[in-house]
Design a protein around this motif. Structure first.
Motif, PDB file in Angstrom:
ATOM      1  N   VAL A 119       0.846  -1.208   0.000  1.00  0.00           N
ATOM      2  CA  VAL A 119       0.000   0.000   0.000  1.00  0.00           C
ATOM      3  C   VAL A 119       0.878   1.253   0.000  1.00  0.00           C
ATOM      4  N   PHE A 120       1.967   1.222   0.760  1.00  0.00           N
ATOM      5  CA  PHE A 120       2.887   2.370   0.792  1.00  0.00           C
ATOM      6  C   PHE A 120       3.450   2.635  -0.606  1.00  0.00           C
ATOM      7  N   GLY A 121       3.826   1.562  -1.287  1.00  0.00           N
ATOM      8  CA  GLY A 121       4.383   1.716  -2.639  1.00  0.00           C
ATOM      9  C   GLY A 121       3.386   2.381  -3.574  1.00  0.00           C
ATOM     10  N   ALA A 122       2.112   2.009  -3.462  1.00  0.00           N
ATOM     11  CA  ALA A 122       1.083   2.621  -4.310  1.00  0.00           C
ATOM     12  C   ALA A 122       0.893   4.099  -3.947  1.00  0.00           C
ATOM     13  N   ALA A 123       0.780   4.376  -2.644  1.00  0.00           N
ATOM     14  CA  ALA A 123       0.513   5.759  -2.195  1.00  0.00           C
ATOM     15  C   ALA A 123       1.688   6.679  -2.520  1.00  0.00           C
ATOM     16  N   MET A 124       2.902   6.155  -2.436  1.00  0.00           N
ATOM     17  CA  MET A 124       4.051   7.047  -2.699  1.00  0.00           C
ATOM     18  C   MET A 124       4.104   7.439  -4.176  1.00  0.00           C
ATOM     19  N   ALA A 311      -8.023  15.827  -6.905  1.00  0.00           N
ATOM     20  CA  ALA A 311      -6.597  15.544  -6.775  1.00  0.00           C
ATOM     21  C   ALA A 311      -6.119  15.870  -5.360  1.00  0.00           C
ATOM     22  N   TRP A 312      -6.604  17.003  -4.787  1.00  0.00           N
ATOM     23  CA  TRP A 312      -6.208  17.352  -3.422  1.00  0.00           C
ATOM     24  C   TRP A 312      -6.773  16.355  -2.417  1.00  0.00           C
ATOM     25  N   VAL A 313      -8.000  15.890  -2.660  1.00  0.00           N
ATOM     26  CA  VAL A 313      -8.580  14.854  -1.782  1.00  0.00           C
ATOM     27  C   VAL A 313      -7.709  13.597  -1.856  1.00  0.00           C
ATOM     28  N   ALA A 314      -7.276  13.251  -3.066  1.00  0.00           N
ATOM     29  CA  ALA A 314      -6.417  12.066  -3.237  1.00  0.00           C
ATOM     30  C   ALA A 314      -5.094  12.248  -2.501  1.00  0.00           C
ATOM     31  N   VAL A 315      -4.539  13.468  -2.525  1.00  0.00           N
ATOM     32  CA  VAL A 315      -3.266  13.739  -1.840  1.00  0.00           C
ATOM     33  C   VAL A 315      -3.429  13.570  -0.325  1.00  0.00           C
ATOM     34  N   ILE A 316      -4.545  14.082   0.213  1.00  0.00           N
ATOM     35  CA  ILE A 316      -4.791  13.971   1.663  1.00  0.00           C
ATOM     36  C   ILE A 316      -4.943  12.500   2.065  1.00  0.00           C
ATOM     37  N   ILE A 317      -5.734  11.770   1.305  1.00  0.00           N
ATOM     38  CA  ILE A 317      -5.940  10.347   1.625  1.00  0.00           C
ATOM     39  C   ILE A 317      -4.624   9.581   1.466  1.00  0.00           C
ATOM     40  N   ALA A 318      -3.895   9.875   0.388  1.00  0.00           N
ATOM     41  CA  ALA A 318      -2.611   9.184   0.163  1.00  0.00           C
ATOM     42  C   ALA A 318      -1.624   9.515   1.281  1.00  0.00           C
ATOM     43  N   GLY A 319      -1.648  10.761   1.779  1.00  0.00           N
ATOM     44  CA  GLY A 319      -0.776  11.128   2.895  1.00  0.00           C
ATOM     45  C   GLY A 319      -1.087  10.307   4.131  1.00  0.00           C
ATOM     46  N   LEU A 320      -2.370  10.191   4.463  1.00  0.00           N
ATOM     47  CA  LEU A 320      -2.784   9.367   5.609  1.00  0.00           C
ATOM     48  C   LEU A 320      -2.347   7.917   5.427  1.00  0.00           C
ATOM     49  N   VAL A 321      -2.573   7.412   4.213  1.00  0.00           N
ATOM     50  CA  VAL A 321      -2.237   6.013   3.914  1.00  0.00           C
ATOM     51  C   VAL A 321      -0.722   5.797   3.977  1.00  0.00           C
ATOM     52  N   LEU A 322       0.038   6.769   3.467  1.00  0.00           N
ATOM     53  CA  LEU A 322       1.509   6.660   3.527  1.00  0.00           C
ATOM     54  C   LEU A 322       1.972   6.497   4.972  1.00  0.00           C
ATOM     55  N   GLY A 323       1.448   7.364   5.840  1.00  0.00           N
ATOM     56  CA  GLY A 323       1.864   7.316   7.233  1.00  0.00           C
ATOM     57  C   GLY A 323       1.442   6.022   7.910  1.00  0.00           C
ATOM     58  N   TYR A 324       0.178   5.649   7.722  1.00  0.00           N
ATOM     59  CA  TYR A 324      -0.342   4.447   8.406  1.00  0.00           C
ATOM     60  C   TYR A 324       0.381   3.189   7.911  1.00  0.00           C
ATOM     61  N   SER A 325       0.500   3.070   6.593  1.00  0.00           N
ATOM     62  CA  SER A 325       1.087   1.846   6.032  1.00  0.00           C
ATOM     63  C   SER A 325       2.580   1.740   6.335  1.00  0.00           C
ATOM     64  N   ALA A 355       6.649  -3.284  -2.034  1.00  0.00           N
ATOM     65  CA  ALA A 355       6.467  -1.850  -2.347  1.00  0.00           C
ATOM     66  C   ALA A 355       6.618  -1.600  -3.847  1.00  0.00           C
ATOM     67  N   PHE A 356       7.490  -2.341  -4.497  1.00  0.00           N
ATOM     68  CA  PHE A 356       7.650  -2.141  -5.950  1.00  0.00           C
ATOM     69  C   PHE A 356       6.384  -2.591  -6.676  1.00  0.00           C
ATOM     70  N   ALA A 357       5.808  -3.699  -6.208  1.00  0.00           N
ATOM     71  CA  ALA A 357       4.540  -4.154  -6.797  1.00  0.00           C
ATOM     72  C   ALA A 357       3.446  -3.101  -6.567  1.00  0.00           C
ATOM     73  N   GLY A 358       3.412  -2.523  -5.365  1.00  0.00           N
ATOM     74  CA  GLY A 358       2.447  -1.464  -5.073  1.00  0.00           C
ATOM     75  C   GLY A 358       2.682  -0.232  -5.946  1.00  0.00           C
ATOM     76  N   SER A 359       3.950   0.079  -6.199  1.00  0.00           N
ATOM     77  CA  SER A 359       4.282   1.231  -7.040  1.00  0.00           C
ATOM     78  C   SER A 359       3.732   1.046  -8.453  1.00  0.00           C
ATOM     79  N   TRP A 360       3.781  -0.169  -8.940  1.00  0.00           N
ATOM     80  CA  TRP A 360       3.259  -0.471 -10.283  1.00  0.00           C
ATOM     81  C   TRP A 360       1.774  -0.081 -10.358  1.00  0.00           C
ATOM     82  N   VAL A 361       1.046  -0.371  -9.272  1.00  0.00           N
ATOM     83  CA  VAL A 361      -0.380  -0.003  -9.206  1.00  0.00           C
ATOM     84  C   VAL A 361      -0.525   1.513  -9.064  1.00  0.00           C
ATOM     85  N   GLY A 362       0.275   2.100  -8.173  1.00  0.00           N
ATOM     86  CA  GLY A 362       0.168   3.534  -7.903  1.00  0.00           C
ATOM     87  C   GLY A 362       0.433   4.393  -9.126  1.00  0.00           C
ATOM     88  N   VAL A 363       1.404   3.995  -9.934  1.00  0.00           N
ATOM     89  CA  VAL A 363       1.734   4.727 -11.160  1.00  0.00           C
ATOM     90  C   VAL A 363       0.511   4.794 -12.072  1.00  0.00           C
TER      91      VAL A 363
END
Lengths: 375, 56
Positions: A119-124, A311-325, A355-363
């Motif tokens: 999840v961190f890989g996707a959010a980052m 996009a800003w809503v996505a940034v806020i949610i992704a920030g929360l997810v980055l920290g939690y994950s 995280a690399f697998a998550g990054s593939w999704v996040g991209v």
């Protein structure tokens, strides 16, 4: 850009302004060393070095992974692996000979750890910033990084609050590679990943630009110095959660419901000055160093891009997810990938794959969230 | 709005948080601070890290 803003921020700071900035930073570092202790002053200085390096050489962890996924450009990933190999080559012997004074970034592999890393890989990739990247982005005037950072901190606090529940879902014992044999396995592993990246990457990926070599040497040197000074490797996300824990306690909040935050060591850190927390000091330094470098090379005058509300809503949610994950994953790119592998933790390798697998999704999620144009 | 505004806001927020913490946290005491370098200090590393397993 308004005319007033243009006048207030010269395109390139003059020599006197630069000298004053350096004197001011030296005064801050000296004040921390005098009032908190010399180790803490030195850690702030190391953090500033991390920020200057990452912003100065335009080096990071998220971008190279993105370029590997989208463009098959393996050069940035290769630079990361070389940097980790240098750190490991020094850290393994240091840890083996000084196990009582130094410790590695060693964590257990578990269900939540793997899920957290994915999840961190996707959010980052959504915010284009990992732990260190979000701090550097925020310091250098990137509005996405600045908006994501407080939510990253809140997420980090919440993830730590629930950490014991998540690790009880299933974890292996901590597995550590150590000594000469451990170092050999680590270096072979890094070489194998580098070989795979080169095989999958486009032609010419093996030629690293000069700025990557600068970043590799500076980051490796600073990371080794961090281990020698702090007794532990470089980390980012603990400090962010701690800042929120301090605010919660100051507002009358009760942390006794959390096994993590009510543990004696963490209680003591919440009560102590933030200027005595290792990761907080290097986090402050990352922000300050990035700000200094961006100002130094006149990079602060460019306008902020306009993004849609979603996009800003996505940034806020992704920030929360980055920290939690990142708390579930026992670290971000720095604490788990860079420092974990660099000091022999098996969880660092598993973190990297997940995280690399998550990054593939996040991209692939970014265009759908309004953060870049759909192709 | 330009990037400088974001940087200034971020640095101001940071300074504000450190000032708030200075009032809320235990006072600093450099005489109880650990030696400058952990290596060679003879003391166990005690700092918190995100990779540290949670307490049981």
């Amino acid at each position: 850009m308004s005319q007033a803003a243009s006048a207030a921020i010269p395109s390139s700071p003059g020599a006197a302004a630069r000298l004053m900035a350096l004197v001011a930073i030296a005064a801050v570092v000296l004040a921390v060393a005098l009032f908190a202790g010399p180790r803490y002053g030195l850690l702030l200085l190391i953090g500033l070095g991390f920020g200057l390096t990452l912003e100065g050489f335009r080096f990071g962890f998220t971008g190279p992974w993105r370029r590997m996924i989208l463009e098959r450009d393996a050069s940035g990933l290769l630079a990361q692996l070389i940097c980790i190999a240098i750190v490991a080559s020094v850290a393994f012997p240091l840890l083996a000979a000084n196990g009582a004074e130094l410790k590695g970034a060693h964590a257990p592999i578990g269900v939540a750890m793997i899920g957290g890393a994915f999840v961190f890989g996707a959010a980052m990739q959504i915010v284009l910033g990992c732990g260190s990247g979000t701090l550097v982005n925020a310091g250098s005037g990137n509005a996405i990084g600045a908006v994501a950072l407080p939510f990253f901190a809140i997420g980090s606090f919440a993830g730590a609050y629930h950490l014991t529940w998540w690790t009880n879902l299933g974890s292996l014992p901590v597995m550590v590679l150590s000594g000469g044999q451990g170092l050999a396995i680590t270096l072979v592993g890094l070489a194998a990943v580098a070989g795979l990246a080169l095989m999958l990457g486009k032609r010419g990926s093996h030629r690293l630009p000069a700025r990557y070599w600068g970043a590799i040497l500076a980051l490796a040197g600073l990371a080794i110095l961090h281990l020698i000074v702090a007794g532990q490797p470089w980390g980012v996300v603990y400090g962010l959660g701690l800042w929120v824990a301090k605010v919660v306690v100051a507002m009358g909040g009760d942390l006794s419901g959390s096994a993590f935050w009510s543990a004696p060591g963490n209680q003591a850190q919440v009560a102590a000055s933030v200027l005595t927390d290792v990761t907080s000091l290097t986090d402050f330094g990352l922000i300050g160093g990035a700000a200094l470098m961006a100002w130094w090379r006149a990079g602060l005058a460019s306008p902020i891009g306009i993004l849609p509300a979603r996009a800003w809503v996505a940034v806020i949610i992704a920030g929360l997810v980055l920290g939690y994950s990142s708390r579930l994953a026992f670290g971000c790119n720095i604490g788990a990938f860079f420092s974990g592998i660099g000091t022999g933790s098996a969880h660092g390798w598993v973190w990297f794959i997940a995280a690399f697998a998550g990054s593939w999704v996040g991209v692939r999620l970014r265009p759908w969230l309004g953060l870049e144009a759909r192709k | 709005m330009i990037r400088a505004h974001v940087t200034v806001a971020m640095l101001a927020l940071l300074a504000g948080f450190i000032a708030f913490d200075a009032m809320a946290a235990d006072p600093l005491n450099p005489y109880t601070a650990p030696p400058m370098l952990a290596l060679g200090s003879g003391m166990a590393a005690a700092g918190a890290h995100c990779a540290a397993p949670p307490p049981k």
